[in-house]
Design a protein around this motif. Structure first.
Motif, PDB file in Angstrom:
ATOM      1  N   GLU A   1     -16.017  12.522 -18.536  1.00 55.59           N
ATOM      2  CA  GLU A   1     -15.784  13.823 -17.799  1.00 55.59           C
ATOM      3  C   GLU A   1     -14.806  14.688 -18.712  1.00 55.59           C
ATOM      4  O   GLU A   1     -15.019  15.913 -18.567  1.00 55.59           O
ATOM      5  CB  GLU A   1     -14.916  13.394 -16.528  1.00 55.59           C
ATOM      6  N   HIS A   2     -14.088  14.146 -19.662  1.00 52.70           N
ATOM      7  CA  HIS A   2     -13.108  15.062 -20.380  1.00 52.70           C
ATOM      8  C   HIS A   2     -13.549  15.120 -21.787  1.00 52.70           C
ATOM      9  O   HIS A   2     -13.040  15.510 -22.691  1.00 52.70           O
ATOM     10  CB  HIS A   2     -11.831  14.421 -20.291  1.00 52.70           C
ATOM     11  N   GLY A   3     -14.841  14.811 -22.339  1.00 50.36           N
ATOM     12  CA  GLY A   3     -15.252  14.685 -23.713  1.00 50.36           C
ATOM     13  C   GLY A   3     -14.713  13.700 -24.634  1.00 50.36           C
ATOM     14  O   GLY A   3     -14.265  12.585 -24.429  1.00 50.36           O
ATOM     15  N   GLU A   4     -14.471  14.200 -26.030  1.00 56.34           N
ATOM     16  CA  GLU A   4     -13.944  13.354 -26.881  1.00 56.34           C
ATOM     17  C   GLU A   4     -12.213  13.506 -26.985  1.00 56.34           C
ATOM     18  O   GLU A   4     -11.788  14.623 -26.715  1.00 56.34           O
ATOM     19  CB  GLU A   4     -14.363  14.092 -28.274  1.00 56.34           C
ATOM     20  N   LEU A   5     -11.755  12.023 -26.887  1.00 54.64           N
ATOM     21  CA  LEU A   5     -10.595  12.062 -26.756  1.00 54.64           C
ATOM     22  C   LEU A   5      -9.921  11.183 -28.163  1.00 54.64           C
ATOM     23  O   LEU A   5     -10.391  10.416 -28.626  1.00 54.64           O
ATOM     24  CB  LEU A   5      -9.979  11.218 -25.578  1.00 54.64           C
ATOM     25  N   THR A   6      -8.852  11.962 -28.654  1.00 55.87           N
ATOM     26  CA  THR A   6      -8.180  11.143 -29.642  1.00 55.87           C
ATOM     27  C   THR A   6      -7.351  10.072 -28.957  1.00 55.87           C
ATOM     28  O   THR A   6      -6.368  10.219 -28.266  1.00 55.87           O
ATOM     29  CB  THR A   6      -7.398  12.011 -30.576  1.00 55.87           C
ATOM     30  N   ALA A   7      -7.180   8.717 -29.423  1.00 54.00           N
ATOM     31  CA  ALA A   7      -6.498   7.638 -29.033  1.00 54.00           C
ATOM     32  C   ALA A   7      -5.814   7.011 -30.454  1.00 54.00           C
ATOM     33  O   ALA A   7      -6.386   7.387 -31.614  1.00 54.00           O
ATOM     34  CB  ALA A   7      -6.982   6.644 -28.505  1.00 54.00           C
ATOM     35  N   ILE A   8      -4.810   6.188 -30.353  1.00 54.00           N
ATOM     36  CA  ILE A   8      -3.921   5.412 -31.400  1.00 54.00           C
ATOM     37  C   ILE A   8      -4.380   4.015 -31.181  1.00 54.00           C
ATOM     38  O   ILE A   8      -4.148   3.257 -30.478  1.00 54.00           O
ATOM     39  CB  ILE A   8      -2.615   5.896 -31.580  1.00 54.00           C
ATOM     40  N   HIS A   9      -4.840   3.248 -32.452  1.00 52.05           N
ATOM     41  CA  HIS A   9      -4.846   1.857 -32.349  1.00 52.05           C
ATOM     42  C   HIS A   9      -3.776   1.419 -32.009  1.00 52.05           C
ATOM     43  O   HIS A   9      -2.538   1.749 -32.486  1.00 52.05           O
ATOM     44  CB  HIS A   9      -5.351   1.409 -33.644  1.00 52.05           C
ATOM     45  N   ARG A  10      -3.718   0.042 -31.548  1.00 55.26           N
ATOM     46  CA  ARG A  10      -2.203  -0.890 -31.752  1.00 55.26           C
ATOM     47  C   ARG A  10      -2.007  -1.000 -33.142  1.00 55.26           C
ATOM     48  O   ARG A  10      -2.726  -1.153 -34.065  1.00 55.26           O
ATOM     49  CB  ARG A  10      -2.457  -2.126 -31.028  1.00 55.26           C
ATOM     50  N   PRO A  11      -0.659  -0.946 -33.689  1.00 57.65           N
ATOM     51  CA  PRO A  11      -0.339  -0.920 -34.890  1.00 57.65           C
ATOM     52  C   PRO A  11       0.000  -2.355 -35.449  1.00 57.65           C
ATOM     53  O   PRO A  11       0.769  -2.538 -36.505  1.00 57.65           O
ATOM     54  CB  PRO A  11       1.116  -0.184 -34.821  1.00 57.65           C
ATOM     55  N   VAL A  12      -0.797  -3.355 -34.832  1.00 57.68           N
ATOM     56  CA  VAL A  12      -0.802  -4.556 -35.226  1.00 57.68           C
ATOM     57  C   VAL A  12      -2.153  -5.183 -35.202  1.00 57.68           C
ATOM     58  O   VAL A  12      -3.095  -5.128 -34.509  1.00 57.68           O
ATOM     59  CB  VAL A  12       0.011  -5.520 -33.899  1.00 57.68           C
TER      60      VAL A  12
END
Length: 378
Positions: free
Chosen positions: A337-348
């Motif tokens: 519905e909202h297209g391409e989203l940027t996310a952040i990996h867990r830092p571990v």
């Protein structure tokens, strides 16, 4: 090991930030997290930028499923009961006493599911004179002493990202993991209690140690003076940060990079203790030196001298930084519905892998039908 919590079912009754962050951290470790939201609008964080899918909400709710339940209704309570009976973890950040008033006291929860780990996040704890007060990030920052170590008393402006909220969510995830591990030995669940006031105090132990051991009340300049941390503006207006610590070689390297050897001969700067005492003077003198050259010159000199430094980067600049691109903390998710989203990996990384990161934050009630069928809900 990338799915360290595979098979763990978390029911999240979380809104805004603390519980959603804890739930997301568990989801990033492989747990299945079902987020229970009110039918009318869901998590209030959804509405920060309209359309019930704000970037604020998306940032704290990846890898979750969403179901709409009205916990004030009998059918909603009956459905939550069924979810709790199957769950490993129940996570909420209601005010103290709200969950018991809904019919889910500690005694009831234990009868429903003796193996349940119930994590309750509150502002001030379940007892005490403040237990019924509302609490948000700025409130916890202020009352815990963190704000007094950050704010300029002459120009008291709160700034930057949420600290107390994030800190509390992290401590909640930490407590849940400990309780799950303990359950492996005892076979019994546990109640995990976390509050924003204590979590914020625990996050800054140094100031309380200074006061109780030395009688020194920390100020916003206390830690930076001891750690010899500075920010300077270059001739081209770029900002950079320096952290010399108490290691003598870094002070020597720093002065060498400045090309001002007279600083080494100044009796006021001979020892770490004296440099702490005269922190403001060093900052004033060195600021004038940095203003004489552009950032590129200082980057060359400081790198050659092995001085701990970095430019002060904006969010867009961080995403283009070569070291950040090497680490690859960002990834994209396609949302229907909202297209391409940027996310952040867990830092571990565990076993060299980051773990599952497949689901964008859900739209309100996105998984309601599937969850109702799976758990035989009303």
């Amino acid at each position: 090991m990338k799915d360290a919590l595979q098979g763990i079912l978390v029911i999240e009754l979380g809104t805004v930030l603390t519980a959603p962050l804890a739930g997301m951290m568990l989801a990033d470790l492989g747990a299945r997290v079902i987020k229970v939201e009110h039918p009318e609008g869901g998590d209030p964080f959804r509405r920060h930028a309209g359309k019930l899918y704000s970037p604020h909400f998306a940032a704290y709710n990846r890898n979750k499923e969403s179901i709409q339940l009205d916990l004030q209704s009998e059918s909603g309570k009956a459905d939550l009961t069924k979810l709790i009976q199957r769950a490993d973890v129940l996570l909420d950040n209601f005010r103290a006493g709200v969950l018991p008033r809904l019919g889910f006291s500690d005694e009831v929860l234990k009868k429903l599911n003796p193996r349940l780990v119930h994590c309750s996040i509150t502002g001030f704890g379940a007892e005490g004179p403040y237990k019924d007060r509302p609490c948000y990030d700025a409130v916890a920052l202020a009352i815990s002493g963190l704000a007094s170590q950050k704010l300029d008393p002459e120009n008291p402006v709160l700034n930057g990202p949420s600290l107390s909220d994030n800190i509390t969510g992290m401590y909640a995830a930490y407590g849940i993991l400990g309780a799950l591990h303990g359950r492996e030995r005892t076979g019994e669940g546990a109640r995990v209690e976390v509050n924003m006031l204590e979590a914020s105090i625990a996050f800054s132990p140094e100031g309380f140690s200074q006061f109780t051991r030395l009688g020194v009340t920390p100020t916003p300049m206390s830690r930076v003076a001891i750690s010899q941390s500075y920010a300077f503006r270059c001739a081209d207006d770029r900002l950079l940060a320096i952290h010399l610590s108490s290691v003598e070689k870094f002070w020597l390297a720093f002065v060498n990079a400045l090309a001002h050897p007279e600083l080494l001969e100044d009796e006021r700067f001979k020892t770490p203790a004296l440099r702490t005492q005269h922190y403001a003077l060093i900052s004033e003198l060195v600021s004038q030196i940095f203003a004489q050259h552009p950032y590129a010159e200082w980057e060359k000199r400081l790198t050659q001298a092995d001085v701990p430094f970095a430019p002060v980067k904006s969010v867009p600049e961080v995403m283009q930084d070569p070291q950040v691109q090497q680490l690859q903390p960002f990834y994209t998710i396609q949302h229907p519905e909202h297209g391409e989203l940027t996310a952040i990996h867990r830092p571990v990384k565990i076993g060299g892998q980051r773990g599952p990161s497949e689901l964008a934050a859900p739209v309100l009630g996105e998984h309601s039908a599937a969850i109702r069928q799976e758990f035989a809900l009303s």
